[in-house]
Design an enzyme around this catalytic site. Structure first.
Site, short mmCIF file in Angstrom:
data_model
loop_
_atom_site.label_atom_id
_atom_site.label_comp_id
_atom_site.label_asym_id
_atom_site.label_seq_id
_atom_site.Cartn_x
_atom_site.Cartn_y
_atom_site.Cartn_z
N ARG A 46 0.85 -1.20 0.00
CA ARG A 46 0.00 0.00 0.00
C ARG A 46 0.89 1.25 0.00
O ARG A 46 0.65 2.19 -0.72
CB ARG A 46 -0.95 0.01 1.21
CG ARG A 46 -1.65 1.35 1.38
CD ARG A 46 -2.88 1.33 2.28
NE ARG A 46 -2.79 0.44 3.40
CZ ARG A 46 -2.03 0.67 4.51
NH1 ARG A 46 -1.34 1.78 4.62
NH2 ARG A 46 -2.01 -0.21 5.48
N TYR A 98 -16.98 16.74 -14.13
CA TYR A 98 -17.52 15.37 -14.20
C TYR A 98 -18.59 15.16 -13.12
O TYR A 98 -18.42 15.57 -11.98
CB TYR A 98 -16.35 14.40 -14.02
CG TYR A 98 -16.73 12.96 -14.02
CD1 TYR A 98 -17.18 12.34 -15.18
CD2 TYR A 98 -16.64 12.20 -12.86
CE1 TYR A 98 -17.52 10.99 -15.16
CE2 TYR A 98 -16.97 10.85 -12.85
CZ TYR A 98 -17.42 10.27 -14.01
OH TYR A 98 -17.76 8.94 -14.00
N ASP A 170 -8.44 18.66 -13.86
CA ASP A 170 -8.74 17.32 -14.34
C ASP A 170 -8.42 17.30 -15.84
O ASP A 170 -9.09 17.96 -16.64
CB ASP A 170 -10.22 17.01 -14.08
CG ASP A 170 -10.61 15.59 -14.50
OD1 ASP A 170 -9.98 15.05 -15.43
OD2 ASP A 170 -11.56 15.03 -13.92
N LYS A 195 -9.85 6.34 -19.06
CA LYS A 195 -10.23 6.89 -20.37
C LYS A 195 -9.04 6.83 -21.34
O LYS A 195 -8.60 5.74 -21.65
CB LYS A 195 -10.77 8.30 -20.18
CG LYS A 195 -11.73 8.46 -18.96
CD LYS A 195 -13.04 7.72 -19.14
CE LYS A 195 -13.85 7.62 -17.84
NZ LYS A 195 -14.13 8.89 -17.15
C1 LIG Z 1 -14.50 9.25 -15.81
C2 LIG Z 1 -14.05 10.55 -15.29
C3 LIG Z 1 -13.71 10.74 -13.94
C4 LIG Z 1 -13.88 9.63 -12.90
O1 LIG Z 1 -12.98 8.61 -13.12
P1 LIG Z 1 -13.29 7.07 -12.73
O2 LIG Z 1 -12.05 6.37 -13.18
O3 LIG Z 1 -14.52 6.67 -13.47
O4 LIG Z 1 -13.48 7.05 -11.25
C5 LIG Z 1 -13.25 11.97 -13.55
N1 LIG Z 1 -13.14 12.99 -14.43
C6 LIG Z 1 -13.46 12.85 -15.72
C7 LIG Z 1 -13.32 14.02 -16.65
C8 LIG Z 1 -13.93 11.64 -16.20
O5 LIG Z 1 -14.27 11.53 -17.50
#
Ligand SMILES: *Cc1c(COP(=O)(O)O)cnc(C)c1O
Length: 380
Positions: A46, A98, A170, A195
């Site tokens: 961890r 998001y 982000d 993604k």
């Molecule tokens: C999908 C997404 C998230 C969240 O990520 P997860 O891996 O699904 O927890 C955060 N920000 C954006 C822009 C996203 O597309």
């Protein structure tokens, strides 16, 4: 090294113990101490794991940060970053972040005393005015989901520095291939590795990259304390995906250009939203801060009542949430990703019932267009 070479050779690109060019998956949870007094690099997985560490050093390299941290999801990364703050602290948050980030802010972090103020981060005077005493950070996305609106990162960074608040971006939609927020003055970058970074719709992961050693120390402490770390297997899989990010993005974008040209001339389409279109209000800022405009496209049907008929007729393009995978994915925000937002608020924010979001994959572009075309023609 330039970016595409860094994707492959950045970070720790060879296993220290064996020289293996693909970092092995170290599944061990704990590590042998030869002597009680031994001070070892690896103690417990961890706190630190060699496979995860290789991914983290690669991500630090790609975003030009001091350090990076890998988490079990993008949401876990964002949760750990929010945990840098304490009860009573206020965070300015972009209006189109998001949906899961909104939920985390409003339904979880708020209960622990954090305050959030929503701002349209495209409007610099509103950003500046919102940063009152008590505000500790500004958190935003650009381009946003699903309207693909762009905020000026360098200008917001100036405001954040002037007012001495942290700037968190982000960078999931752009990926470091197209945009490097830390270079433009941000302090922390977060990603859903699920993604474009992973790129194959086969894992869930999150990343946070920091510019500064001091914040890195705090985040390392929180990563270990909260413990939502990425597994060694998924760290390996994410690293493997990242190696082809450049190759994938080039095809994603080439295909996106072809799809946009097709959509623009289609009588079934009322409006195409893409920051790379000269007529888009985000074009100039996007051109200034992004290397390319990405492969996320949103569009509105001429007749919004035909949305279901249209998406149900698609054969190759998958009707699915998520984005950034090699396969083309399509979704209807009003019903799917943004369905939990009350309709009036959603419409006010520009997300109409007829809006469709397309994540253009790397299939042959002729096949993507042919699939859209047959689904449109079925509407007659
Ligand atoms: C999908 C997404 C998230 C969240 O990520 P997860 O891996 O699904 O927890 C955060 N920000 C954006 C822009 C996203 O597309």
């Amino acid at each position: 090294m330039k970016f595409n070479s860094k994707l492959i050779h950045g970070g720790i690109s060879e296993d220290e113990a064996t020289g293996a060019v693909s970092i092995p998956v170290y599944r061990a949870s704990t590590y042998h101490k030869p002597f009680l007094s031994s001070n070892l690099k690896w103690e417990y997985s961890r706190s630190g794991n060699p496979t995860r560490a290789a991914l983290e050093s690669l991500m630090a390299d790609l975003e030009n940060g001091a350090d990076a941290f890998a988490f079990s999801s993008g949401s876990a990364a964002i949760h750990t970053v929010f945990s840098l703050f304490s009860a009573g602290d206020e965070i300015i948050i972009g209006k189109d972040v998001y949906g899961g980030t909104f939920r985390l802010a409003n339904q979880v972090m708020k209960r622990f005393g954090l305050k959030f103020t929503v701002v349209d981060t495209r409007k610099l005077d509103e950003v500046s005015a919102a940063i009152k005493p008590g505000v500790k950070a500004i958190y935003l996305e650009t381009p946003t989901n699903p309207l693909l609106e762009v905020s000026d990162l360098a200008e917001i960074a100036k405001i954040a520095q002037e007012k001495n608040v942290l700037m968190i971006v982000d960078n999931t939609f752009a990926s470091p291939y197209n945009q490097k927020p830390l270079d433009l003055g941000a302090d922390i970058v977060v990603h859903s590795g699920t993604k474009y970074l992973g790129g194959h719709s086969d894992l869930v992961a999150g990343i946070a990259v920091v510019k500064d050693e001091k914040i890195a120390e705090k985040l390392a402490f929180l990563q270990n304390s909260i413990g939502s770390v990425l597994s060694p297997d998924d760290s390996w899989l994410l690293m493997r995906g990242i190696k082809t990010l450049g190759a994938r993005m080039r095809i994603h974008e080439e295909n996106a250009q072809a799809v946009i040209a097709y959509l623009l001339q289609s009588k079934y389409v009322k409006k195409v939203l893409y920051p790379g279109l000269k007529t888009n209000p985000s074009f100039e800022i996007a051109k200034k801060q992004m290397k390319g405009f990405g492969a996320m496209i949103s569009f509105e049907l001429a007749d919004e009542y035909q949305v279901a008929d249209f998406v149900n007729k698609l054969r190759m393009i998958s009707l699915a949430e998520s984005l950034g995978g090699i396969e083309s994915l399509i979704e209807v925000p009003a019903v799917m990703t943004h369905g939990f937002i009350p309709r009036e608020i959603r419409l006010k924010n520009g997300i109409s019932d007829g809006l469709i979001r397309l994540s253009v994959g790397i299939e042959d572009k002729e096949d993507i267009i042919a699939d859209l075309d047959q689904a449109f023609k079925s509407l007659d």
